[in-house]
Design a protein around this motif. Structure first.
Motif, short mmCIF file in Angstrom:
data_model
loop_
_atom_site.label_atom_id
_atom_site.label_comp_id
_atom_site.label_asym_id
_atom_site.label_seq_id
_atom_site.Cartn_x
_atom_site.Cartn_y
_atom_site.Cartn_z
N ILE A 190 19.18 -4.05 4.09
CA ILE A 190 19.26 -3.32 5.36
C ILE A 190 18.81 -1.88 5.17
N GLU A 191 19.32 -1.21 4.14
CA GLU A 191 19.03 0.21 3.95
C GLU A 191 17.56 0.46 3.65
N ARG A 192 16.94 -0.42 2.86
CA ARG A 192 15.56 -0.20 2.44
C ARG A 192 14.54 -0.70 3.46
N SER A 193 14.92 -1.71 4.23
CA SER A 193 13.94 -2.37 5.08
C SER A 193 14.05 -1.99 6.55
N MET A 194 15.05 -1.22 6.92
CA MET A 194 15.22 -0.88 8.32
C MET A 194 14.02 -0.08 8.82
N PRO A 195 13.40 -0.48 9.92
CA PRO A 195 12.24 0.25 10.45
C PRO A 195 12.64 1.65 10.89
N PRO A 196 11.72 2.59 10.79
CA PRO A 196 12.05 3.98 11.13
C PRO A 196 12.42 4.15 12.60
N ASP A 197 11.84 3.33 13.47
CA ASP A 197 12.21 3.39 14.88
C ASP A 197 13.16 2.23 15.17
N TRP A 198 14.32 2.58 15.68
CA TRP A 198 15.38 1.58 15.90
C TRP A 198 14.96 0.60 16.99
N ARG A 199 15.05 -0.70 16.67
CA ARG A 199 14.64 -1.73 17.62
C ARG A 199 15.75 -2.75 17.78
N PHE A 200 15.73 -3.41 18.92
CA PHE A 200 16.72 -4.45 19.15
C PHE A 200 16.59 -5.58 18.14
N SER A 201 15.38 -5.81 17.62
CA SER A 201 15.18 -6.88 16.66
C SER A 201 15.98 -6.66 15.38
N ALA A 202 16.35 -5.41 15.11
CA ALA A 202 17.10 -5.11 13.90
C ALA A 202 18.61 -5.27 14.10
N VAL A 203 19.06 -5.29 15.35
CA VAL A 203 20.49 -5.37 15.62
C VAL A 203 21.09 -6.67 15.10
N SER A 204 20.39 -7.78 15.29
CA SER A 204 20.91 -9.08 14.87
C SER A 204 21.20 -9.10 13.37
N ALA A 205 20.26 -8.59 12.58
CA ALA A 205 20.45 -8.56 11.13
C ALA A 205 21.64 -7.69 10.76
N MET A 206 21.78 -6.57 11.46
CA MET A 206 22.88 -5.66 11.16
C MET A 206 24.22 -6.30 11.50
N VAL A 207 24.28 -6.98 12.62
CA VAL A 207 25.53 -7.64 13.03
C VAL A 207 25.90 -8.73 12.03
N GLN A 208 24.91 -9.50 11.55
CA GLN A 208 25.18 -10.50 10.52
C GLN A 208 25.78 -9.86 9.29
N LEU A 209 25.25 -8.72 8.91
CA LEU A 209 25.75 -8.03 7.73
C LEU A 209 27.17 -7.54 7.96
N LEU A 210 27.43 -6.95 9.11
CA LEU A 210 28.77 -6.42 9.39
C LEU A 210 29.83 -7.51 9.39
N ASP A 211 29.44 -8.72 9.79
CA ASP A 211 30.40 -9.83 9.82
C ASP A 211 30.91 -10.19 8.42
N HIS A 212 30.16 -9.84 7.40
CA HIS A 212 30.52 -10.21 6.03
C HIS A 212 30.85 -9.01 5.14
N LEU A 213 30.68 -7.82 5.65
CA LEU A 213 30.77 -6.64 4.81
C LEU A 213 32.19 -6.06 4.80
N PRO A 214 32.76 -5.81 3.62
CA PRO A 214 34.07 -5.14 3.56
C PRO A 214 33.99 -3.74 4.15
N GLN A 215 35.06 -3.29 4.76
CA GLN A 215 35.04 -2.00 5.45
C GLN A 215 34.79 -0.85 4.48
N ASP A 216 35.29 -0.97 3.26
CA ASP A 216 35.10 0.14 2.33
C ASP A 216 33.64 0.33 1.93
N ALA A 217 32.84 -0.74 2.11
CA ALA A 217 31.42 -0.61 1.82
C ALA A 217 30.74 0.32 2.82
#
Length: 233
Positions: A190-217
């Motif tokens: 996510i950090e390396r591949s996120m496009p410089p201009d925020w797009r809705f296409s990136a939201v889905s990937a981020m939400v998938q990540l948040l569903d599995h990511l510990p809060q301390d991360a």
């Protein structure tokens, strides 16, 4: 429509209703080999029609058929190659080569499609052909692959994640990173591949990540926290 036509032609003495045809379609996805097996079963055991739902959902007949009549004729090298692709929902030559590390992927995929009918093309706008397994075959191959141990399965997912990330296909990259048991890889993706201009296409990937990511991360990574806030907003 094709499934219904097949049923009418091969089960002339048994008029299936719309719900039964739809059930057969859902389970077989219209795969001719599976349809033929269902037709043989109903012709040989007409009474099985009353338990069609149970038979199609739980019976091992289709899986056994895959082992005996579909997979068996293929060379062992072909079977081993296809097993390593089982974790993928879809694949092309480049992805198959990267994941399996087999330089003969192009030839093996062509033979799998043309000679053994083991894969089917996916309709996309991409010039490069994409393929997928019939769901029953994919499940069958995944079960065979699992017998090799969790380590090989997770390693294949991580290779797939790296390939998708290199092509900015974030949803697939994060999904495979998670399935590969490597949340750090998902975060780096996510950090390396996120496009410089925020797009809705990136939201889905981020939400998938948040569903599995510990809060301390999130606390430990300010940039990731910022992206998470944008996704939630």
């Amino acid at each position: 429509d094709e499934t219904q036509a097949f049923s009418e032609q091969n089960l002339a003495t048994m008029k299936l209703n719309a719900n039964e045809v739809q059930l057969i379609q859902d389970v077989t996805r219209g795969w001719p080999a599976s349809l033929q097996l269902v037709a043989i079963m109903l012709r040989n055991r007409p009474a099985a029609r009353n338990q069609l739902t149970v038979l199609l959902r739980r019976s091992g007949d289709l899986r056994d058929y895959l082992a005996e009549d579909v997979i068996a004729p293929a060379p062992p090298a072909m079977i081993a190659f296809l097993e390593t692709l089982a974790p993928l929902r879809r694949f092309n030559v480049a992805l198959a080569t990267h994941v399996t590390q087999n330089a003969q992927s192009d030839d093996l995929l062509r033979r799998a499609e043309e000679e053994f009918l083991l894969i089917q093309r996916v309709d996309t706008d991409d010039r490069t052909p994409w393929y997928r397994f019939h769901p029953l075959l994919g499940e069958f191959l995944a079960n065979r692959l699992a017998q090799r141990g969790d380590g090989i399965v997770q390693a294949l997912h991580r290779r797939a994640s790296a390939w998708f990330a290199s092509r900015q296909m974030l949803g697939d990259a994060v999904r495979h990173a998670n399935l590969g048991g490597d949340l750090d890889l998902a975060v780096r993706t996510i950090e390396r591949s996120m496009p410089p201009d925020w797009r809705f296409s990136a939201v889905s990937a981020m939400v998938q990540l948040l569903d599995h990511l510990p809060q301390d991360a999130l606390v430990a990574r300010p940039q990731l926290s910022f992206l998470a806030c944008l996704s939630c907003a």
